[in-house]
Write an enzyme that holds these catalytic residues in place. Structure first.
Site, PDB file in Angstrom:
ATOM      1  N   THR A 166       0.818  -1.207   0.000  1.00 55.73           N
ATOM      2  CA  THR A 166       0.000   0.000   0.000  1.00 55.73           C
ATOM      3  C   THR A 166       0.858   1.266   0.000  1.00 55.73           C
ATOM      4  O   THR A 166       1.837   1.369   0.732  1.00 55.73           O
ATOM      5  CB  THR A 166      -0.885   0.030   1.265  1.00 55.73           C
TER       6      THR A 166
ATOM      7  N   ARG B 179     -14.010  -7.237  -1.746  1.00 53.60           N
ATOM      8  CA  ARG B 179     -13.218  -7.242  -0.522  1.00 53.60           C
ATOM      9  C   ARG B 179     -12.670  -5.850  -0.238  1.00 53.60           C
ATOM     10  O   ARG B 179     -12.204  -5.149  -1.126  1.00 53.60           O
ATOM     11  CB  ARG B 179     -12.068  -8.243  -0.650  1.00 53.60           C
ATOM     12  N   VAL B 180     -12.733  -5.444   1.014  1.00 52.33           N
ATOM     13  CA  VAL B 180     -12.180  -4.161   1.458  1.00 52.33           C
ATOM     14  C   VAL B 180     -11.138  -4.443   2.521  1.00 52.33           C
ATOM     15  O   VAL B 180     -11.394  -5.172   3.480  1.00 52.33           O
ATOM     16  CB  VAL B 180     -13.280  -3.241   2.029  1.00 52.33           C
TER      17      VAL B 180
ATOM     18  N   ASP C  90      -7.733  -2.841   5.033  1.00 51.20           N
ATOM     19  CA  ASP C  90      -7.617  -1.842   6.101  1.00 51.20           C
ATOM     20  C   ASP C  90      -7.430  -0.425   5.578  1.00 51.20           C
ATOM     21  O   ASP C  90      -7.771   0.548   6.267  1.00 51.20           O
ATOM     22  CB  ASP C  90      -6.420  -2.172   6.996  1.00 51.20           C
TER      23      ASP C  90
ATOM     24  N   THR D 171       0.621  -0.391   6.398  1.00 52.12           N
ATOM     25  CA  THR D 171       0.770  -1.167   5.179  1.00 52.12           C
ATOM     26  C   THR D 171       1.111  -2.594   5.564  1.00 52.12           C
ATOM     27  O   THR D 171       1.822  -2.838   6.540  1.00 52.12           O
ATOM     28  CB  THR D 171       1.857  -0.581   4.261  1.00 52.12           C
TER      29      THR D 171
ATOM     30  N   ASP E 299      -0.677  -6.800   5.579  1.00 49.66           N
ATOM     31  CA  ASP E 299      -1.832  -7.666   5.379  1.00 49.66           C
ATOM     32  C   ASP E 299      -3.063  -6.993   5.987  1.00 49.66           C
ATOM     33  O   ASP E 299      -3.280  -7.021   7.201  1.00 49.66           O
ATOM     34  CB  ASP E 299      -1.584  -9.028   6.036  1.00 49.66           C
TER      35      ASP E 299
END
Length: 275
Positions: free
Chosen positions: A150, A178-179, A181, A201, A203
């Site tokens: 990210t 899917r969303v 964090d 950043t 999982d």
């Protein structure tokens, strides 16, 4: 004035912020402009960001992005957004022009279109590398990619305002819709002019269980340095798997943990005497 970005590939964004700051731009404008350049570059897609990012398991690139200012109530996000190479800019439009704070999927795309964004064909969002990876995924029915890089960017301007932005195409070959964090306040990002800002950043399905960005900012508000606050939160997350017991009398309890062949009985000895 300062700027910090996640991962080495954010160097171009931080350098862009430096130039924008020199021209007098504020924190939010800097975050939006600097991140858009990387989001919209297919070469950056290999870092799981924007155009050129990895598609979901249906072969569609869906992006999550969010932006948060250090002023109360200033937050905007989009999630599972298809067809837009600069999702963080759409997130800013949500923050500035929508009564809601987050829009998802078809709703996010409809809002983007209302704001003048073109909803591009998915083929224009894909890179050759992403297409090759997707074909490999279809062949093996499992993801071989370990990327979850990210893009996060934090900017402090000359007026003391702080803004944080995050953008990602999400976990490679994720389930549609899917969303992670990244667009969730307190999880993927958080900002408070009185304390600082944080971006996460990694999982996302694990990160969202701990609200680490909010935790870091709260610790900074209590006086910890940014480095100490981050380290404290990481240690707290790691220690969540530990167990313990305390009692005023000898207290037996049972325990099993991952890696153990069988459950076992343990003993907690008394630590406090009460008259």
């Amino acid at each position: 004035m300062a700027a910090v970005g996640t991962w080495a590939f954010s160097l171009a964004a931080v350098e862009r912020v430096r130039r924008l700051m020199a021209a007098g731009s504020g924190a939010t404008h800097c975050v939006q402009e600097a991140m858009a350049e990387l989001e919209n570059d297919k070469e950056t897609g290999c870092f799981v960001v924007g155009r050129g990012g990895f598609p979901n398991k249906a072969g569609v690139v869906q992006c999550d992005a969010a932006i948060m200012e250090g002023l109360p109530g200033r937050f905007g996000a989009v999630a599972a957004l298809p067809g837009v190479g600069i999702p963080l800019t759409v997130a800013r439009m949500v923050m500035d022009k929508n009564t809601h704070n987050m829009l998802v999927g078809e709703g996010a795309a409809a809002f983007a279109k209302e704001q003048g964004f073109s909803i591009e064909d998915n083929s224009d969002m894909m890179s050759e590398a992403g297409l090759d990876a997707y074909e490999e995924f279809l062949e093996n029915r499992k993801s071989t990619s370990k990327n979850h890089d990210t893009l996060g960017l934090i900017v402090l301007d000359h007026l003391g305002n702080i803004t944080v932005g995050v953008s990602t195409s999400g976990a490679p070959f994720k389930d549609p819709g899917r969303v992670g964090d990244s667009p969730l306040p307190g999880c993927g990002l958080y900002a408070d002019n009185r304390a600082g800002a944080a971006a996460a950043t990694g999982d996302g399905d694990k990160i969202m269980c701990f609200c680490p960005s909010f935790h870091v900012v709260q610790l900074m508000k209590q006086g910890l340095s940014p480095a100490d606050a981050c380290q404290s939160v990481i240690q707290d997350i790691c220690h969540r798997g530990e167990i313990g017991a305390a009692s005023t009398v000898s207290f037996p309890y049972t325990f099993w943990g991952y890696g153990m062949e069988a459950a076992e009985q343990r003993q907690s000895n008394p630590h406090t005497h009460i008259d």
